[in-house]
Design an enzyme around this catalytic site. Sequence first.
Site, short mmCIF file in Angstrom:
data_model
loop_
_atom_site.label_atom_id
_atom_site.label_comp_id
_atom_site.label_asym_id
_atom_site.label_seq_id
_atom_site.Cartn_x
_atom_site.Cartn_y
_atom_site.Cartn_z
N SER A 147 3.33 -2.41 10.27
CA SER A 147 4.69 -2.60 10.27
C SER A 147 5.57 -4.16 10.00
O SER A 147 6.38 -4.67 10.80
CB SER A 147 5.25 -2.19 11.96
OG SER A 147 4.81 -1.07 12.36
N GLY A 152 2.83 -1.25 4.27
CA GLY A 152 2.91 0.30 3.77
C GLY A 152 4.44 0.59 3.76
O GLY A 152 4.97 0.50 2.59
N ASN A 191 0.90 -1.06 0.08
CA ASN A 191 -0.02 0.06 -0.03
C ASN A 191 0.84 1.38 0.16
O ASN A 191 1.51 1.55 0.97
CB ASN A 191 -0.87 0.02 1.11
CG ASN A 191 -1.69 1.34 1.48
OD1 ASN A 191 -1.88 2.13 0.56
ND2 ASN A 191 -2.42 1.44 2.59
N TRP A 192 0.92 1.83 -1.29
CA TRP A 192 2.03 3.04 -1.35
C TRP A 192 1.33 4.29 -0.45
O TRP A 192 2.11 5.39 -0.44
CB TRP A 192 2.10 3.19 -2.73
CG TRP A 192 3.03 2.09 -3.62
CD1 TRP A 192 3.52 0.72 -2.71
CD2 TRP A 192 3.47 1.90 -4.73
NE1 TRP A 192 4.07 0.20 -3.45
CE2 TRP A 192 4.07 0.49 -4.72
CE3 TRP A 192 3.43 2.65 -5.89
CZ2 TRP A 192 4.69 0.15 -6.20
CZ3 TRP A 192 3.84 2.30 -7.00
CH2 TRP A 192 4.61 1.04 -7.10
N LYS A 193 0.22 4.35 -0.20
CA LYS A 193 -0.49 5.40 0.26
C LYS A 193 -0.01 6.64 -0.49
O LYS A 193 -0.16 6.74 -1.80
CB LYS A 193 0.04 5.63 1.88
CG LYS A 193 -0.06 4.39 2.53
CD LYS A 193 0.02 4.63 4.20
CE LYS A 193 -0.02 3.25 4.90
NZ LYS A 193 -0.16 3.42 6.41
N GLU A 247 -5.44 -5.36 10.24
CA GLU A 247 -4.49 -4.16 10.56
C GLU A 247 -4.91 -3.67 11.89
O GLU A 247 -5.39 -2.78 11.90
CB GLU A 247 -4.43 -3.34 9.19
CG GLU A 247 -4.30 -3.98 8.05
CD GLU A 247 -3.64 -2.80 7.08
OE1 GLU A 247 -2.58 -3.11 6.84
OE2 GLU A 247 -4.00 -1.85 6.71
N GLU A 295 -6.66 4.51 7.61
CA GLU A 295 -6.81 5.77 7.47
C GLU A 295 -8.17 6.31 6.95
O GLU A 295 -8.45 7.67 7.12
CB GLU A 295 -5.41 6.15 6.62
CG GLU A 295 -4.23 5.96 7.63
CD GLU A 295 -2.98 5.42 6.79
OE1 GLU A 295 -2.94 5.39 5.32
OE2 GLU A 295 -2.30 4.93 7.32
#
Length: 250
Positions: free
Chosen positions: A212, A233, A9-11, A166, A96
């Site tokens: 993490s 991430g 997930n590159w956000k 998550e 998020e």
Amino acid sequence: MRSYMIAGNWKMNKTPAEAVELAKAIVPMANAANCEVMIAPSFVCLPGVMDAVKGSKLIVAAQNMANEEEGAFTGETSVLMLKDLGVKMVVLGHSERRHVYGETNEVINEKVKLALKHGLRVDLCVGELLEEREAGKAEEVCFEQLEKGLAGLSKKDMSNIVIAYEPVWAIGTGKTATPDDAEAIHGSCRKKIAQLFDNEVAENTIIQYGGSVKPENVKDLMAMKNIDGGLIGGASLKADSFEALVNFNK
Ligand code: PEP
């Protein structure tokens, strides 16, 4: 039987040019992997990335989408736009989105159903806040997010659903749930899916862990019976660390 899926997930990271470069570096990893590999770049990076990965096994997902097909929804991105680009998957209900942008289980469920209606796979994220864990409510929160997020889905729909557990306190913080702690929630979520659908659906559903995950802890997490991959991430933003994650079982 379910497979593993390692997902990045590159956000809100990477310019379109950087995203294409990273996607190109990941294509050979995905083609050689013995698990599914997915990346989720930001919307503006999707056209270039789709082009760069054409013909490969690398799955490209969007990080979100609107709960409406089209219309006066400034700033939103429609499932029809994603489909037109050839995007095959979408991450929904990321913490998020839930906690920074206030997305409710109900809105997330509308998005899940809309994505499925248009043939997209969904990576549905669930997970508790630190205070919820400390109050002994981790399972309860995940169960509610599963129950409401998956409401109205058929057993057949579930073949296009991946779940990502998550714990919010572990996302981007460097704090990872221990493999045993994660496994406990994964096992409970699988039982909840069996209750909502049936055992076969539960056994076939990929449940990723996110929070993490890094090259140093990936093997121990993936060794757990009910952990079927990761939604990652930070460690997905560099080709070498992502490669170590993709190759966790080599
Ligand atoms: C995530 O983006 O969903 C995530 C788990 O991030 P990180 O791996 O950085 O904790």
